[in-house]
Design a protein around this motif. Structure first.
Motif, PDB file in Angstrom:
ATOM      1  N   MET A 296       0.831  -1.192   0.000  1.00 59.67           N
ATOM      2  CA  MET A 296       0.000   0.000   0.000  1.00 59.67           C
ATOM      3  C   MET A 296       0.874   1.254   0.000  1.00 59.67           C
ATOM      4  N   LEU A 297       1.989   1.192   0.718  1.00 63.08           N
ATOM      5  CA  LEU A 297       2.888   2.346   0.755  1.00 63.08           C
ATOM      6  C   LEU A 297       3.434   2.632  -0.640  1.00 63.08           C
ATOM      7  N   ARG A 298       3.802   1.578  -1.375  1.00 62.82           N
ATOM      8  CA  ARG A 298       4.301   1.770  -2.748  1.00 62.82           C
ATOM      9  C   ARG A 298       3.182   2.282  -3.655  1.00 62.82           C
ATOM     10  N   TYR A 299       1.960   1.849  -3.433  1.00 61.48           N
ATOM     11  CA  TYR A 299       0.819   2.341  -4.208  1.00 61.48           C
ATOM     12  C   TYR A 299       0.617   3.827  -3.943  1.00 61.48           C
ATOM     13  N   GLN A 300       0.751   4.224  -2.690  1.00 67.36           N
ATOM     14  CA  GLN A 300       0.616   5.640  -2.353  1.00 67.36           C
ATOM     15  C   GLN A 300       1.722   6.473  -3.013  1.00 67.36           C
ATOM     16  N   GLN A 301       2.857   5.850  -3.282  1.00 66.20           N
ATOM     17  CA  GLN A 301       3.970   6.552  -3.926  1.00 66.20           C
ATOM     18  C   GLN A 301       3.927   6.426  -5.447  1.00 66.20           C
ATOM     19  N   ALA A 302       2.800   5.948  -5.990  1.00 65.93           N
ATOM     20  CA  ALA A 302       2.537   5.847  -7.432  1.00 65.93           C
ATOM     21  C   ALA A 302       3.430   4.843  -8.139  1.00 65.93           C
ATOM     22  N   ASP A 303       3.731   3.733  -7.473  1.00 66.82           N
ATOM     23  CA  ASP A 303       4.477   2.648  -8.106  1.00 66.82           C
ATOM     24  C   ASP A 303       3.504   1.816  -8.940  1.00 66.82           C
ATOM     25  N   PRO A 304       3.660   1.786 -10.288  1.00 72.17           N
ATOM     26  CA  PRO A 304       2.691   1.058 -11.125  1.00 72.17           C
ATOM     27  C   PRO A 304       2.653  -0.444 -10.841  1.00 72.17           C
ATOM     28  N   ALA A 305       3.781  -1.035 -10.504  1.00 69.29           N
ATOM     29  CA  ALA A 305       3.795  -2.468 -10.205  1.00 69.29           C
ATOM     30  C   ALA A 305       2.997  -2.753  -8.928  1.00 69.29           C
ATOM     31  N   ALA A 306       3.123  -1.880  -7.955  1.00 65.29           N
ATOM     32  CA  ALA A 306       2.376  -2.051  -6.703  1.00 65.29           C
ATOM     33  C   ALA A 306       0.882  -1.894  -6.947  1.00 65.29           C
TER      34      ALA A 306
ATOM     35  N   THR B 121      -0.776  -2.577  -9.726  1.00 66.87           N
ATOM     36  CA  THR B 121      -1.236  -3.795 -10.399  1.00 66.87           C
ATOM     37  C   THR B 121      -1.369  -4.947  -9.410  1.00 66.87           C
ATOM     38  N   GLU B 122      -0.390  -5.117  -8.567  1.00 66.25           N
ATOM     39  CA  GLU B 122      -0.406  -6.210  -7.594  1.00 66.25           C
ATOM     40  C   GLU B 122      -1.524  -6.035  -6.572  1.00 66.25           C
ATOM     41  N   LEU B 123      -1.722  -4.823  -6.098  1.00 70.89           N
ATOM     42  CA  LEU B 123      -2.780  -4.562  -5.126  1.00 70.89           C
ATOM     43  C   LEU B 123      -4.152  -4.858  -5.732  1.00 70.89           C
ATOM     44  N   ILE B 124      -4.373  -4.398  -6.938  1.00 77.10           N
ATOM     45  CA  ILE B 124      -5.653  -4.649  -7.606  1.00 77.10           C
ATOM     46  C   ILE B 124      -5.845  -6.144  -7.847  1.00 77.10           C
ATOM     47  N   ARG B 125      -4.800  -6.836  -8.245  1.00 83.28           N
ATOM     48  CA  ARG B 125      -4.881  -8.280  -8.513  1.00 83.28           C
ATOM     49  C   ARG B 125      -5.227  -9.060  -7.243  1.00 83.28           C
ATOM     50  N   GLN B 126      -4.668  -8.649  -6.122  1.00 87.94           N
ATOM     51  CA  GLN B 126      -4.890  -9.387  -4.881  1.00 87.94           C
ATOM     52  C   GLN B 126      -6.219  -9.055  -4.213  1.00 87.94           C
ATOM     53  N   VAL B 127      -6.634  -7.810  -4.267  1.00 85.45           N
ATOM     54  CA  VAL B 127      -7.790  -7.382  -3.475  1.00 85.45           C
ATOM     55  C   VAL B 127      -9.104  -7.406  -4.266  1.00 85.45           C
TER      56      VAL B 127
ATOM     57  N   LEU C 274     -12.113   3.522  -7.841  1.00 87.66           N
ATOM     58  CA  LEU C 274     -11.964   4.965  -8.069  1.00 87.66           C
ATOM     59  C   LEU C 274     -11.860   5.716  -6.741  1.00 87.66           C
ATOM     60  N   ARG C 275     -12.717   5.345  -5.799  1.00 88.86           N
ATOM     61  CA  ARG C 275     -12.672   6.021  -4.490  1.00 88.86           C
ATOM     62  C   ARG C 275     -11.391   5.678  -3.730  1.00 88.86           C
ATOM     63  N   ILE C 276     -10.948   4.418  -3.844  1.00 89.41           N
ATOM     64  CA  ILE C 276      -9.693   4.047  -3.191  1.00 89.41           C
ATOM     65  C   ILE C 276      -8.559   4.875  -3.770  1.00 89.41           C
ATOM     66  N   HIS C 277      -8.556   5.013  -5.078  1.00 89.14           N
ATOM     67  CA  HIS C 277      -7.482   5.770  -5.727  1.00 89.14           C
ATOM     68  C   HIS C 277      -7.516   7.244  -5.309  1.00 89.14           C
ATOM     69  N   LYS C 278      -8.720   7.810  -5.265  1.00 85.96           N
ATOM     70  CA  LYS C 278      -8.839   9.219  -4.893  1.00 85.96           C
ATOM     71  C   LYS C 278      -8.458   9.470  -3.434  1.00 85.96           C
ATOM     72  N   SER C 279      -8.711   8.477  -2.586  1.00 85.32           N
ATOM     73  CA  SER C 279      -8.453   8.684  -1.157  1.00 85.32           C
ATOM     74  C   SER C 279      -7.261   7.885  -0.642  1.00 85.32           C
ATOM     75  N   ARG C 280      -6.396   7.432  -1.526  1.00 83.89           N
ATOM     76  CA  ARG C 280      -5.259   6.605  -1.111  1.00 83.89           C
ATOM     77  C   ARG C 280      -4.340   7.345  -0.146  1.00 83.89           C
ATOM     78  N   HIS C 281      -4.321   8.650  -0.227  1.00 89.52           N
ATOM     79  CA  HIS C 281      -3.467   9.434   0.665  1.00 89.52           C
ATOM     80  C   HIS C 281      -3.957   9.414   2.117  1.00 89.52           C
ATOM     81  N   THR C 282      -5.220   9.012   2.349  1.00 87.23           N
ATOM     82  CA  THR C 282      -5.761   9.010   3.706  1.00 87.23           C
ATOM     83  C   THR C 282      -5.410   7.749   4.481  1.00 87.23           C
ATOM     84  N   HIS C 283      -4.934   6.711   3.786  1.00 88.27           N
ATOM     85  CA  HIS C 283      -4.550   5.487   4.494  1.00 88.27           C
ATOM     86  C   HIS C 283      -3.267   5.747   5.276  1.00 88.27           C
TER      87      HIS C 283
ATOM     88  N   PRO D 134       0.063   4.601   7.056  1.00 85.36           N
ATOM     89  CA  PRO D 134       1.018   3.484   7.039  1.00 85.36           C
ATOM     90  C   PRO D 134       1.017   2.767   8.391  1.00 85.36           C
ATOM     91  N   GLY D 135       1.080   1.458   8.323  1.00 87.25           N
ATOM     92  CA  GLY D 135       1.059   0.645   9.536  1.00 87.25           C
ATOM     93  C   GLY D 135      -0.320   0.142   9.902  1.00 87.25           C
TER      94      GLY D 135
END
Length: 170
Positions: free
Chosen positions: A1-11, A13-19, A46-55, A57-58
């Motif tokens: 999730m931390l890598r997703y918040q930092q806009a890592d495309p691989a993260a 893809t993996e997050l979407i594939r798993q969840v 879409l909402r997860i993406h828009k609010s990813r900054h609110t998650h 860490p930990g």
């Protein structure tokens, strides 16, 4: 999730594939309409993406995502209710009688879950289908662990009574 918040495309893809399968099963069990569940899943991402900054860490990711999915589901039901309330109903055509089968069987999971109230169905799906813990379900539904236990207990009792009555028919 931390890598997703930092806009890592691989993260991403993996997050979407798993969840996505977990979220889709949850939404499908709530709406019982596959196209609607797919739309709700898209809205959830879409909402997860828009609010990813609110998650934070930990913190656990699944309860945070399921809480978003739950809010999307409620908003979707409200939207469909508004649409249905403005539609005009036409006279219905008579349905063709289905041939009755003498074979009695145990009801499938979807029909068992459909017999539960929405709040109990939601808790059972999160606990048993998605494999979430009581604490995670409580966080996702904005309730207490005791409330989640009570809803699960009542749901299990209702499911047992349904299964007992189907056994009596056999």
């Amino acid at each position: 999730m931390l890598r997703y918040q930092q806009a890592d495309p691989a993260a991403t893809t993996e997050l979407i594939r798993q969840v996505s399968p977990l979220l889709f099963r949850f939404l499908l069990n709530q709406s019982r309409d596959r196209p609607e569940a797919e739309d709700l899943l898209q809205d959830t991402w879409l909402r997860i993406h828009k609010s990813r900054h609110t998650h934070r860490p930990g913190e656990p990711v699944l309860p945070w995502m399921f809480a978003i999915a739950r809010h999307v589901k409620v908003d979707g039901f409200r939207r469909s209710y508004r649409i249905r309330s403005k539609e005009l109903t036409m006279s219905e055509l008579p349905e063709i009688a289905q041939p009755t089968t003498s074979r009695a069987s145990t009801p499938d999971f979807d029909s068992l879950i459909a017999a539960l109230p929405a709040s109990q169905r939601e808790v059972v799906c999160m606990l048993k289908v998605s494999g979430m813990s009581l604490e995670e379900v409580a966080r996702a539904t904005s309730s207490t662990v005791g409330s989640v236990k009570l809803k699960a207990h009542r749901a299990y009792e209702k499911l047992r009574s349904i299964l007992r009555s189907s056994d009596d028919v056999v």
